[in-house]
Design an enzyme around this catalytic site. Structure first.
Site, PDB file in Angstrom:
ATOM      1  CB  CYS A 113      -0.926   0.275   1.013  1.00 58.24           C
ATOM      2  SG  CYS A 113      -1.785  -1.368   1.409  1.00 58.24           S
ATOM      3  NE  ARG A 119       4.904   1.856  -0.855  1.00 58.20           N
ATOM      4  CZ  ARG A 119       5.577   1.917  -0.143  1.00 58.20           C
ATOM      5  NH1 ARG A 119       6.923   2.427  -0.504  1.00 58.20           N
ATOM      6  NH2 ARG A 119       5.404   1.447   0.899  1.00 58.20           N
ATOM      7  CD1 TRP A 153      -0.065  -5.842  -3.740  1.00 63.25           C
ATOM      8  CD2 TRP A 153       0.254  -6.537  -1.738  1.00 63.25           C
ATOM      9  NE1 TRP A 153       0.466  -6.975  -3.938  1.00 63.25           N
ATOM     10  CE2 TRP A 153       0.587  -7.438  -2.460  1.00 63.25           C
ATOM     11  CE3 TRP A 153      -0.091  -6.772  -0.225  1.00 63.25           C
ATOM     12  CZ2 TRP A 153       1.146  -8.739  -2.153  1.00 63.25           C
ATOM     13  CZ3 TRP A 153       0.549  -7.987   0.176  1.00 63.25           C
ATOM     14  CH2 TRP A 153       0.998  -8.960  -0.795  1.00 63.25           C
ATOM     15  CG  ASN A 175       1.875   0.390   4.004  1.00 64.65           C
ATOM     16  OD1 ASN A 175       1.592  -0.774   3.973  1.00 64.65           O
ATOM     17  ND2 ASN A 175       3.036   1.001   3.913  1.00 64.65           N
ATOM     18  N   GLY A 176      -0.085  -1.595   6.258  1.00 70.03           N
ATOM     19  CA  GLY A 176       0.086  -2.449   7.127  1.00 70.03           C
ATOM     20  C   GLY A 176      -0.718  -3.611   7.562  1.00 70.03           C
ATOM     21  CD  GLU A 212      17.670 -12.524  -8.381  1.00 69.81           C
ATOM     22  OE1 GLU A 212      17.388 -13.254  -7.582  1.00 69.81           O
ATOM     23  OE2 GLU A 212      17.325 -11.406  -8.978  1.00 69.81           O
ATOM     24  CE  LYS A 216      14.134 -10.486 -10.384  1.00 65.50           C
ATOM     25  NZ  LYS A 216      15.159 -10.482  -9.507  1.00 65.50           N
ATOM     26  CD  GLU A 218      10.333 -10.915  -9.130  1.00 68.62           C
ATOM     27  OE1 GLU A 218       9.765 -10.591  -8.245  1.00 68.62           O
ATOM     28  OE2 GLU A 218      11.626 -10.611  -9.202  1.00 68.62           O
ATOM     29  CG  HIS A 270      20.923 -36.188  -6.010  1.00 68.43           C
ATOM     30  ND1 HIS A 270      21.476 -37.534  -5.436  1.00 68.43           N
ATOM     31  CD2 HIS A 270      22.175 -35.698  -6.090  1.00 68.43           C
ATOM     32  CE1 HIS A 270      22.718 -37.562  -5.460  1.00 68.43           C
ATOM     33  NE2 HIS A 270      23.341 -36.601  -6.046  1.00 68.43           N
ATOM     34  CE  LYS A 302      11.825  -2.391  -6.117  1.00 70.31           C
ATOM     35  NZ  LYS A 302      12.543  -3.486  -6.533  1.00 70.31           N
TER      36      LYS A 302
HETATM   37  O1  M6R Z   1      13.424  -4.720  -0.458  1.00 69.56           O
HETATM   38  P1  M6R Z   1      14.210  -6.027   0.041  1.00 69.56           P
HETATM   39  O2  M6R Z   1      15.437  -6.116  -0.825  1.00 69.56           O
HETATM   40  O3  M6R Z   1      14.103  -6.193   1.392  1.00 69.56           O
HETATM   41  O4  M6R Z   1      13.084  -7.150  -0.843  1.00 69.56           O
HETATM   42  C1  M6R Z   1      13.366  -8.385  -0.694  1.00 69.56           C
HETATM   43  C2  M6R Z   1      12.175  -8.979  -1.823  1.00 69.56           C
HETATM   44  O5  M6R Z   1      10.838  -8.732  -1.395  1.00 69.56           O
HETATM   45  C3  M6R Z   1      12.613  -8.549  -3.253  1.00 69.56           C
HETATM   46  O6  M6R Z   1      13.934  -9.057  -3.401  1.00 69.56           O
HETATM   47  C4  M6R Z   1      11.778  -9.708  -4.016  1.00 69.56           C
HETATM   48  O7  M6R Z   1      12.021 -10.922  -3.816  1.00 69.56           O
HETATM   49  C5  M6R Z   1      11.863  -9.106  -5.540  1.00 69.56           C
HETATM   50  N1  M6R Z   1      10.410  -8.967  -5.991  1.00 69.56           N
HETATM   51  C6  M6R Z   1      12.553  -9.879  -6.346  1.00 69.56           C
HETATM   52  O8  M6R Z   1      12.799  -9.511  -7.705  1.00 69.56           O
END
Ligand code: M6R
Length: 612
Positions: A2, A27, A71, A95-96, A485, A489, A492, A508, A607
């Site tokens: 949010c 965000r 959100w 927010n929260g 990673e 990517k 997501e 395995h 975000k």
């Molecule tokens: O702001 P942060 O680095 O603490 O965020 C951690 C994760 O939420 C963030 O890296 C998330 O996995 C990304 N969307 C990955 O691309």
């Protein structure tokens, strides 16, 4: 997550609220809304983009207002659940997550309040309204009501006929903007990007703070357990963000912009060491020489992409410094029974500095008596930075795309500096070896630039992936986290199911999945594990799997039927993961383009994850 914007000014603040929400879109959100005072309340809400809310708000004028992007946590994305939530003439954005909202709701229902949404936020609106029956004013009522909330919140509140806006924070980010020039006014927002349009003068609220905003004055009171309104002294920061930092410019998406900004982001981050031949621990803060001195082991805490940066760092720290290093997902560490070690350095890695799990894990470590804490973070004055004794601020600039890219490579640069610093302190690096590592580090921006030039070939590969349902990413050694990673990517932003595996683990279990429909992406740098990796790739080829190999210029891997090879221009030794992640970022970006997904705001994601 949010986003909140609040404004009180002599000018019409409706455009300020809309522009602020637009700046917070990155965000992640599913609905938006605002409340304006004229001096009675007007509430507008919409599901979907801020642009739809802007269309509804066209022609409105006001001098007081609060706005929100939601959100969903409690209740589906819908207009009735969108903020602001109201109680009589009072409106709240939040927010929260309020953990004790069920108990409070029962109490408020019994007192006759009617609920029109499924949210925890509506409880706050009614609670403040209820508290106003015995409180002298809105400010006092917000103070008293928030004292009853358990959980995390940043809120902004206004009510009819009142010329103030009251905001409060506990565990979720909120800052104030002090208006400048003839337009003046005072503002609040979840992050600085929303307020750059009106001011650069910012005050970061602390947990427990309640602030009152009027056109020409603000007051802040800290949670001090007393009924007295003792003003809190909070420093004013001049934001150094430039408007260009948050503009798309020539790019189509923020993720694309951020991938291509990596050479510059790395150069800016490495500017901190200038041309030095040797590193000073002071790089991590004034207390670093003493704190890092007695460090016998390292514990890294992070989530998502930042966690993957930590996994790479483990290889560097153990190899260079000879110090044991463990890396934990923050949300696991905070709840498990672990063995505290006061000589351990706790490193929290976070792009945003506001990730609730990472923040809570550091607090947990501190509560266990581990005071040697270091934040590696991209946002100055964020909660995690303030929580830690030491800090290293990466200079990636604002990262807007939900998929983290430039934050990751700059985190790696920072972690490499940490590994070299610890290695030096452990007496394991000669002056010559240290200087050599620094030369390699300084060359990174140029090396990354060369990798970016591979985009046309990667684009061609992406076209072949778009129809797939699954993908496997393989790596070995310090490239195994890069496989993780790459998979993160892809999943997501393209919604293709992807898994990262250490290549040696293939037989395995995951080998059972391999067939012609499962593309296997492999990172094949020219290192000591290359021959072993090649055997793993043969296992894939023998099962009809299609291989996409990212090799080094000098890796002895050849393209053949079912094996596609792309060579990175340089072979980069220890720092090779920083280069090898870049083609994987580009690959996922181009797959998402082919699939037509919302690259910068992938479904269901936010975000800055400020809730558990
Ligand atoms: O702001 P942060 O680095 O603490 O965020 C951690 C994760 O939420 C963030 O890296 C998330 O996995 C990304 N969307 C990955 O691309």
């Amino acid at each position: 997550m949010c986003g909140i914007v609040a404004a009180v000014a002599a000018r019409n603040i409706v455009p300020v609220l809309i522009e602020g929400l637009t700046r917070l879109e990155y965000r992640g959100y599913d609905s938006a809304g605002l409340a304006l005072l004229n001096p009675t309340l007007t509430r507008l809400r919409s599901v979907g983009r801020v642009a739809e809310l802007a269309a509804q708000a066209a022609g409105q004028t006001a001098h007081h207002g609060i706005a929100h992007t939601r959100w969903a946590t409690h209740g589906v994305p819908s207009e009735r659940n969108a903020h602001p939530h109201v109680s009589a003439g009072l409106a709240v954005v939040h927010n929260g997550i309020i953990e004790n909202y069920v108990e409070l709701k029962q109490e408020l229902l019994a007192a006759g309040y009617v609920f029109n949404s499924d949210t925890d936020t509506e409880v706050i609106a009614h609670l403040i309204q209820h508290t106003l029956q015995s409180a002298p004013d809105l400010f006092a009522a917000v103070r008293l009501a928030t004292a009853r909330l358990t959980g995390a919140y940043a809120i902004a509140v206004l009510r009819e006929w009142d010329d103030s806006i009251v905001v409060a924070r506990h565990g979720a980010p909120l800052l104030l903007g002090l208006g400048q020039g003839e337009n003046g006014g005072n503002y609040a927002a979840s992050d600085a990007a929303a307020l750059l349009q009106v001011t650069r003068r910012m005050i970061y609220l602390e947990d427990g703070d309640v602030a009152e905003l009027r056109r020409d004055a603000i007051r802040i009171v800290a949670a001090d357990g007393t009924a007295a309104h003792v003003p809190a002294d909070r420093p004013v920061h001049e934001s150094t963000l430039s408007a260009d930092d948050v503009e798309l410019g020539e790019y189509r998406h923020y993720m694309q912009k951020e991938i291509f900004e990596q050479p510059q982001a790395l150069a800016a981050t490495l500017e901190m060491i200038g041309g030095a031949q040797t590193l000073s621990p002071n790089l991590f803060g004034v207390a670093a020489p003493e704190m890092l001195g007695g460090v016998r082991s390292v514990l890294i805490l992070a989530c998502g992409t930042s966690y993957h940066a930590g996994l790479v760092a483990r290889y560097w720290i153990e190899q260079l410094a000879g110090i044991p290093c463990s890396v934990e997902i923050a949300s696991e560490y905070r709840y498990r029974v672990s063995v505290p070690n006061s000589e351990q350095l706790v490193v929290a890695i976070s792009q945003s500095g506001e990730t609730a799990d990472t923040l809570a894990s550091v607090k947990h470590a501190r509560a266990l008596g581990m005071g040697r804490t270091l934040a590696i973070c991209n946002v100055p004055e964020s909660a995690i930075v303030r929580e830690c004794a030491l800090r290293f601020l990466t200079r990636a600039g604002p990262e807007i795309g939900v998929a983290s890219t430039k934050a990751f490579t700059t985190q790696l640069a920072a972690l490499f500096l940490l590994a070299v610093t610890l290695a030096k302190q452990a007496g394991r690096l000669s002056a010559g070896q240290e200087a050599e590592q620094l030369v390699a580090l300084r060359h990174l921006p140029v090396a990354v630039q060369k990798v970016l030039a591979l985009e046309p070939e990667i684009k061609a590969w992406a076209a072949r992936f778009a129809a797939k349902q699954h993908a496997l990413f393989l790596g070995r050694g310090h490239h195994y986290p890069i496989a993780l990673e790459g998979a993160l990517k892809l999943k997501e932003i393209s919604y293709i199911h992807a898994e990262g595996y250490p290549a040696g683990e293939l037989k395995h279990g995951p080998l059972a999945l391999v067939d012609k429909d499962m593309p296997v992406i492999s990172i094949a740098p020219n290192d000591a594990l290359l021959e072993k990796l090649k055997s793993n790739l043969k296992e894939v080829a023998a099962r009809g799997g299609e291989l996409y190999v990212f090799a080094d210029a000098d890796s002895a891997v050849d393209a053949e039927d079912g094996v596609h090879v792309l060579r990175l221009p340089e072979h980069y030794g220890l720092l090779s993961p920083v280069l090898h992640v870049v083609p994987l970022q580009l690959l996922s970006y181009h797959v998402a383009l082919v699939k037509g997904t919302d690259v910068d705001k992938p479904r269901n994601l936010a975000k800055s994850v400020t809730v558990e």
